[in-house]
Design an enzyme around this catalytic site. Structure first.
Site, PDB file in Angstrom:
ATOM      1  CG  ASN A 278      10.435   6.295  -5.547  1.00  0.00           C
ATOM      2  OD1 ASN A 278      10.837   6.615  -6.600  1.00  0.00           O
ATOM      3  ND2 ASN A 278       9.823   7.081  -4.531  1.00  0.00           N
TER       4      ASN A 278
ATOM      5  CG  ASP B  66       3.301   6.741   0.237  1.00  0.00           C
ATOM      6  OD1 ASP B  66       3.285   7.748  -0.083  1.00  0.00           O
ATOM      7  OD2 ASP B  66       3.236   5.625  -0.336  1.00  0.00           O
TER       8      ASP B  66
ATOM      9  CG  ASP C  48      -0.898  12.812   0.173  1.00  0.00           C
ATOM     10  OD1 ASP C  48      -0.808  13.805  -0.863  1.00  0.00           O
ATOM     11  OD2 ASP C  48      -1.447  11.631  -0.071  1.00  0.00           O
TER      12      ASP C  48
ATOM     13  CE  LYS D 287      -2.970   5.850  -4.304  1.00  0.00           C
ATOM     14  NZ  LYS D 287      -1.905   5.402  -4.997  1.00  0.00           N
TER      15      LYS D 287
ATOM     16  CE  LYS E 105      -3.323  10.779  -2.184  1.00  0.00           C
ATOM     17  NZ  LYS E 105      -1.941  10.892  -2.257  1.00  0.00           N
TER      18      LYS E 105
END
Ligand code: PMT
Length: 369
Positions: free
Chosen positions: A171, A241, A268, A299, A303
């Site tokens: 990315n 991901d 993750d 999130k 998370k």
């Protein structure tokens, strides 16, 4: 001023602009008469800053040459020495320059910059001298030592997920946000800053412990190696991901009009850290192209984070691979926004906020299971 510096501007110009005396000669009868010869000059200084420092000057200093006033001052000086390199990006990346920089660092010299960007020669890359304001901020930092004695673990940059020996999925993360946070943590007095970095074109400040990784799996392993020792974990990396289910051993041939790549979820890292029994204060990032607040809060809760810093990405401003960014930070009971500003400055604000929330929390937040 060295001889080369005088090719760009004259001593008279610098004298007029600075209001100070400009010294150029190693042996000057006039300066010796004023008891300001090179030895006296080196002893008089509280700090020696060489800015801009060319590849040539860096090479001379690293080898202990003393054939002009500047290099002689360096050899005599017992005060802290800072250098702010400035050169073409290719010169900066040459192994010999990096070896010279490393030798100077090993001898206690603090390196400030260089920064990435467009260069006078038209190249783009690392090599621009840090802005004078930034140099001064780093030398005379009066940063609040809000992280004194703490160990901060930070992830930065992208990850690369190999498809075959020559191709990967990645990315646009440059690592600038994560590296700025590591610098800011150091300035805030952290006793140790550990930076787990994906592949980037940045160098970390002296004192930051950098561990280079490539894939999400490698980043996970490195984070787990250090997480037990850290007080605060900040996940600024843009971790993939998904990763190819298998990496081909040989380069894939273009035999078909179409081909399919099967991807599987990566682990993750942030969620794994947040779920550790004795977890550190855990800070995540959210990079979104839509509905920033909703996804960031999702999130934060899902998370089980202590704090999340959300930024827009894929737009004209901020986010990936830029020097500036804006952040919207959320925690269980509140939020705070930071307007668009250089990532170096933004990082200092975020570190201060993290330290504040870390200190508020007598113990890491307990979530109902
Ligand atoms: O590097 P720069 O060019 O300076 O750009 C900065 C940045 C945009 C990359 C940075 O500010 C940022 O937003 N980093 C997080 C990017 C990201 O992956 O966001 P996300 O919303 O997809 O992930 C949420 C969080 O989970 C992040 O903290 C991420 O590090 C973490 N994560 C994600 C996937 C995974 N497998 N493991 C993780 O730890």
């Amino acid at each position: 001023m060295t001889r080369a510096a005088q090719e760009f501007i004259t001593p008279l110009t610098l004298q007029a602009l600075s209001g100070g005396t400009v010294q150029t000669e190693l042996f000057s009868a006039e300066q010796e008469a004023q008891a300001m010869g090179h030895i006296a000059l080196a002893r008089w200084a509280d700090i020696l800053l060489i800015a801009p420092a060319t590849a040539h000057v860096i090479a001379k200093l690293s080898h202990g040459l003393a054939d002009d006033l500047l290099s002689t001052l360096y050899l005599v000086a017992e005060c802290p020495v800072y250098i702010a390199p400035a050169m073409n990006q290719a010169m900066w990346h040459k192994t010999i320059t990096q070896e010279n920089i490393q030798r100077l660092q090993e001898n206690g010299v603090k390196i400030i910059g260089p920064e990435a960007g467009e260069q006078a020669c038209g190249d783009v890359g690392l090599g621009r001298m840090s802005e004078p304001e930034s140099i001064c901020a780093q030398i005379f930092s009066k940063a609040d030592p809000c992280l004194a004695g703490k160990h901060i673990l930070i992830t930065a940059g992208p990850t690369r997920e190999a498809i075959d020996p020559v191709r990967y999925i990645s990315n646009r993360s440059s690592g600038k946000m994560g590296y700025a946070l590591a610098n800011a943590a150091l300035l805030a007095g952290a006793k140790q800053v550990t930076l787990i970095s994906g592949p980037v074109n940045l160098s970390a400040a002296l004192g930051i412990q950098v561990h280079a990784v490539e894939s999400a799996a490698q980043m996970y392993t490195k984070v787990m190696e250090f997480v037990a020792q850290c007080d605060i974990f900040i996940a600024a990396a843009a971790v993939a991901d998904y990763t190819p289910q298998m990496t081909e051993a040989s380069k894939i041939k273009k035999l078909h009009a179409e081909t399919l790549l099967t991807l599987q979820k990566t682990q993750d890292i942030l969620a794994a850290v947040a779920n550790l029994p004795n977890r550190p204060f855990t800070v995540g990032f959210a990079a979104e192209t839509d509905d920033l607040e909703r996804y960031a809060l999702e999130k934060l809760h899902k998370k089980k984070l202590d704090l999340i810093a959300a930024n827009w990405v894929g737009q004209a401003q901020g986010g990936f691979d830029r020097d500036e960014n804006a952040l919207h930070v959320y925690w269980q009971t509140g939020s705070q926004s930071f307007a668009m500003m250089p990532k170096t400055e933004l990082a200092q604000h975020l570190i201060k906020l993290i330290a504040e929330k870390f200190n508020d929390a007598t113990a890491p937040q307990k979530y109902p299971t």
